[in-house]
Scaffold this active site. Structure first.
Site, PDB file in Angstrom:
ATOM      1  CD  GLU A  61      24.649  13.319  40.675  1.00 30.97           C
ATOM      2  OE1 GLU A  61      25.732  12.700  40.618  1.00 30.97           O
ATOM      3  OE2 GLU A  61      24.245  14.067  39.761  1.00 30.97           O
ATOM      4  CD  GLU A  65      29.528   8.755  41.609  1.00 37.42           C
ATOM      5  OE1 GLU A  65      30.466   7.942  41.541  1.00 37.42           O
ATOM      6  OE2 GLU A  65      29.475   9.798  40.926  1.00 37.42           O
ATOM      7  CD  GLU A 114      40.953   5.726  41.626  1.00 36.92           C
ATOM      8  OE1 GLU A 114      41.343   4.884  42.437  1.00 36.92           O
ATOM      9  OE2 GLU A 114      41.664   6.653  41.208  1.00 36.92           O
TER      10      GLU A 114
END
Lengths: 222, 222
Positions: A61, A65, A114
């Site tokens: 993860e 990101e 976003e």
DNA sequence: TGAATAGTGTCTTTCAGACAATATGCC
DNA sequence: GGCATATTGTCTGAAAGACACTATTCA
């Protein structure tokens, strides 16, 4: 025991990604693109794959990101209240990490629209129980800064004493006495001066140091 | 997102139940009646029900094994390695609690054949990764004893200073200086003497004290 | 020489830790 | 009186915390 027959909760990992930016402690949040909580900001996370260890899922993860790998990753706490996710029973194992914000170029992953850095001292209206999770993570982060060498995961290979102090001041949201702080850090024997000094500054340049030790080592700092 | 369609891990809670018995720190283990690890000793635990919060599941397991409710229950860590259970993916959230062994009458639950207290300093050959979990829980227990008032969850309403010290000596597996220990405990302002003294002892009776505070409060003890 | 930040030492107070003799109740 | 445990104080060293001035580089 045929435990395959029972209904099972979903399991996710959430990762609290801290950084220091503009002398301020910040956390990375993503804007949710889908319901529930569409449009709200949330801690990044996702489902644990069946053949994937928990830390691996958290690392994945993080990479999705930020594009970087953590040199420090710590499991925080598992949140599993029955109604924390309106879609059904979801148990989430939270992790935290610290990254150097210079190295990060944020990129949006598939199911979020976003990603942005938020000051931890100015958060509100997050998705799910994420506010609670962040409050908990800040406590843990401070505890870790008191007792371990975690600060060095936020510094470059060479750094000044003032840089260390500024990070501590951001994490604890208060000022420390310069003389006492430096005395304490130097007394720990975990850094040593290098034969270079700061360059390109319009004031007295400061001595550079390097860290001798392992990030996360236990030691009383404050 | 139709996350109901994905395969899911099983989720269990394990509960490390500590007590002091015969001036020794002990943990409750159950003998497994079924495979895998049939005949081995294991930390008590079981599946989390779909409509049951994690702490409730831990409390339920505790009650099933001991018949008592915890006045202190703390989540420790979540273990979820892919291969920790040969039956498939099982993620377990571990909790710890402390009980007063006087109040306990052990009873066997449905899927175990026997339950017994084991000294934490003499454990071997446990089922699954339970040895690792116990080592972790002992570290956390000691940390909690250094920084909180957890000890009082093991004492009756009225107790002596020596009883406190003996519990600390069991938990840390070492002796403390009596004068320094008493000085420290008394300086904390968390206990006060009651107007009674010990009875039925064939030596000088000691002063009884009572705890003023909440179990688990943070305070530096050692 | 002014601006900006680096670098430095002393004193006081608090706390941890080492250490041994007396007090009390029961038999 | 003998046994068993309770109770008590001093000293020393280490560390935390309060506190302000000088040094160095550059423009």
């Amino acid at each position: 025991m045929k435990f395959k027959d029972y209904p099972k909760p979903s399991v996710t990992v959430d990762i609290i990604i801290f950084t220091i930016k503009d002398d301020d402690l910040k956390v990375l949040l993503v804007k949710r693109g889908v319901e529930p909580f569409a449009g709200k900001w949330a801690i990044p996370g996702g489902f644990v794959k069946m053949n994937e260890n928990l830390e691996v899922a958290a690392q994945r993860e993080l990479r999705e990101e930020t594009g970087v790998n953590a040199n420090y990753l710590e499991q925080l706490y598992t949140f599993g209240d029955v109604n924390r996710d309106p879609r059904g029973r979801v148990i989430t194992i939270s992790y935290m990490t610290l990254v150097n914000s210079n190295k990060i170029k944020l990129k949006a992953s598939t199911d979020v629209s976003e990603a942005r850095w938020f000051s931890v001292y100015n958060l509100s209206n997050l998705a799910f129980d994420h506010k609670k999770i962040l409050e908990y993570s800040l406590k843990r982060l401070r505890w870790k800064f008191e007792y371990t060498t975690l600060v060095f995961s936020l510094l470059q290979k060479k750094f000044t004493l003032t840089q260390i102090q500024k990070i501590y001041e951001s994490v604890f949201n208060k000022k420390f006495d310069k003389r006492n702080f430096r005395k304490k850090i130097l007394s720990l024997g975990i850094i040593k001066p290098v034969k270079e000094i700061e360059e390109m500054v319009s004031h007295r340049p400061s001595q550079l140091y390097t860290f001798i030790g392992e990030i996360g080592d236990t030691i009383n700092i404050i």
